[in-house]
Enzyme design. Structure first.
Site, PDB file in Angstrom:
ATOM      1  N   TYR A 270      31.852 -10.167  37.196  1.00  0.00           N
ATOM      2  CA  TYR A 270      30.981  -9.082  37.978  1.00  0.00           C
ATOM      3  C   TYR A 270      29.667  -9.306  37.500  1.00  0.00           C
ATOM      4  O   TYR A 270      29.176  -9.092  36.424  1.00  0.00           O
ATOM      5  CB  TYR A 270      31.509  -7.730  37.554  1.00  0.00           C
ATOM      6  CG  TYR A 270      30.844  -6.534  38.425  1.00  0.00           C
ATOM      7  CD1 TYR A 270      31.416  -5.990  39.461  1.00  0.00           C
ATOM      8  CD2 TYR A 270      29.513  -5.893  38.101  1.00  0.00           C
ATOM      9  CE1 TYR A 270      30.824  -4.967  40.257  1.00  0.00           C
ATOM     10  CE2 TYR A 270      28.925  -5.021  38.789  1.00  0.00           C
ATOM     11  CZ  TYR A 270      29.704  -4.699  39.891  1.00  0.00           C
ATOM     12  OH  TYR A 270      28.909  -3.674  40.732  1.00  0.00           O
ATOM     13  N   TYR A 362      36.338   2.323  39.506  1.00  0.00           N
ATOM     14  CA  TYR A 362      35.340   2.430  39.187  1.00  0.00           C
ATOM     15  C   TYR A 362      35.043   3.445  37.964  1.00  0.00           C
ATOM     16  O   TYR A 362      33.818   3.358  37.445  1.00  0.00           O
ATOM     17  CB  TYR A 362      34.474   3.219  40.515  1.00  0.00           C
ATOM     18  CG  TYR A 362      34.157   2.086  41.619  1.00  0.00           C
ATOM     19  CD1 TYR A 362      34.599   0.904  41.512  1.00  0.00           C
ATOM     20  CD2 TYR A 362      33.729   2.576  42.792  1.00  0.00           C
ATOM     21  CE1 TYR A 362      34.604  -0.179  42.456  1.00  0.00           C
ATOM     22  CE2 TYR A 362      33.398   1.463  43.951  1.00  0.00           C
ATOM     23  CZ  TYR A 362      33.785   0.340  43.588  1.00  0.00           C
ATOM     24  OH  TYR A 362      33.716  -0.362  44.740  1.00  0.00           O
TER      25      TYR A 362
END
Length: 401
Positions: A270, A362
């Site tokens: 990420y 998340y």
């Protein structure tokens, strides 16, 4: 650097290039197209005096140069197939999925049908160019594909592909490490993880063996070991071919794997723009109204920095949330041992089939049972407005935050 999308249309740019005799491969103006005609896509259809005609958009020429050509002169079977497929798709949607009976005696298409066919053709070209751009910019061997069979959405206009963190002014993501392990065959007694006080994260098959919440220390550019070292995984980039695809349930773009992924395998990193937490708060106020969830706190050791993948990022920018994810986040340290700036790696929590969508939680919980202490080091940035979750999991919490 901040970029502004070009406001000129493709047609305007093509006309300017031809007028000035300039070449620009990215918009279809090459030596070949300056001197010859090549079909880019088909725009419309009609029948006159028993002869079938198609309105042709010529590659590298503006739409004002489109011409009607008899079908017998067209040597583009794939474009003809796309034209008929797009026409039938539009008619099927208009009829809300009812059985479609294609009439062969149609003399001309309705304007709405022709308009859809042109938009679909332009989208297909734009997505192809985007795919080529992504594969030029990536730094790993695996391919990136792009697919949209759902709507007319094209590539995002304000997204720039990067392979590693893009630090904001004043932030240093490389802390000048000058030493590495002396192992001839890692892992050895004094390998990088043990020097940092932790265990090696991978086994001999290069699969993850540590629990969520523990850091990964990989060998760095100063280590004696070579590129085949089993402690060099994340730094090599994703080994799997992935597809950015348009979801059909209102979640925008998503990512699916084109290959089978085994449990505890590294999938992707990420990345984004590294900013201060103060700047993240300011941007978060703007992102809330858009429903964006790209701010990711780097709070392994402190909460000084955040990764913002809204405008700069890699494939992970398009990975959706799930309350029952197949990816888990881990903090990784390689050429930077600053605990405030870990790299973020996504590993598979189970076997993932080819064609399956990739997701992570998340809130960094989902199918992994984390303690509150470890979850604190993995949580994304706080959201101020509750966003409805559309993951569809049996255990869905109802909201992303």
């Amino acid at each position: 650097a901040w970029y502004v999308p070009c406001l000129a249309s493709l047609e305007t740019l093509q006309e300017l290039c031809r007028k000035e005799n300039l070449r620009c491969k990215s918009i279809g103006i090459t030596n070949r197209s300056l001197k010859s005609y090549e079909v880019e896509y088909l725009c419309d259809y009609k029948v006159e005096e028993g002869t079938e005609y198609y309105l042709v958009k010529w590659k590298g020429w503006p739409e004002s140069s489109n011409t009607w050509e008899p079908q017998k002169n067209l040597k583009c079977p794939m474009l003809l197939q796309n034209f008929l497929s797009d026409k039938n798709e539009y008619l099927s949607r208009v009829r809300e999925g009812k059985a479609l009976k294609v009439r062969n005696h149609v003399k001309a298409l309705k304007p709405a049908v022709a308009d859809y066919i042109v938009k679909k053709a332009k989208q297909r070209i734009a997505l192809q160019r985007w795919k080529e751009e992504l594969n030029r910019k990536k730094n790993h061997k695996a391919m990136i594909l792009v697919e949209n069979t759902v709507d007319l959405e094209g590539p995002p206009l304000d997204f720039y592909y990067i392979n590693e963190y893009k630090p904001a002014p004043g932030i240093n993501v490389i802390n000048g490490i000058t030493t590495g392990c002396e192992c001839a065959d890692c892992p050895a007694e004094k390998c990088c993880p043990k020097e940092a006080g932790f265990i090696l994260a991978y086994n001999k098959k290069k699969k993850l063996t540590i629990q969520p919440g523990l850091p990964i220390y990989e060998c760095n550019s100063f280590c004696r070991c070579g590129p085949d070292c089993p402690n060099r995984i994340v730094q090599k980039g994703t080994p799997y071919s992935l597809c950015i695809f348009r979801t059909n349930n209102g979640r925008g773009w998503g990512v699916k794997t084109l290959q089978k992924i085994k449990t505890n395998s590294f999938v992707m990193e990420y990345v984004g723009e590294v900013i201060t937490s103060e700047e993240a708060e300011r941007r978060g106020q703007l992102y809330d109204n858009q429903g964006n969830t790209y701010l990711f706190d780097l709070d392994y050791d402190s909460d000084e920095f955040t990764v913002d993948a809204a405008r700069y990022g890699n494939v992970s920018h398009f990975v959706n949330h799930s309350c029952d994810p197949n990816l888990q986040v881990f903090n990784v340290f390689i050429d930077n041992l600053d605990l405030r700036l870990p790299r973020i790696a996504l590993f598979s929590t189970r076997t993932i089939k080819a064609g399956e969508e990739l997701t992570f939680d998340y809130q960094m919980k989902g199918s992994i049972d984390l303690t509150s202490d470890s979850a604190d080091g993995l949580s994304p940035s706080r959201k101020r407005i509750r966003t409805v979750c559309k993951c569809g999991a049996v255990c869905c919490r109802g909201y992303l935050n």
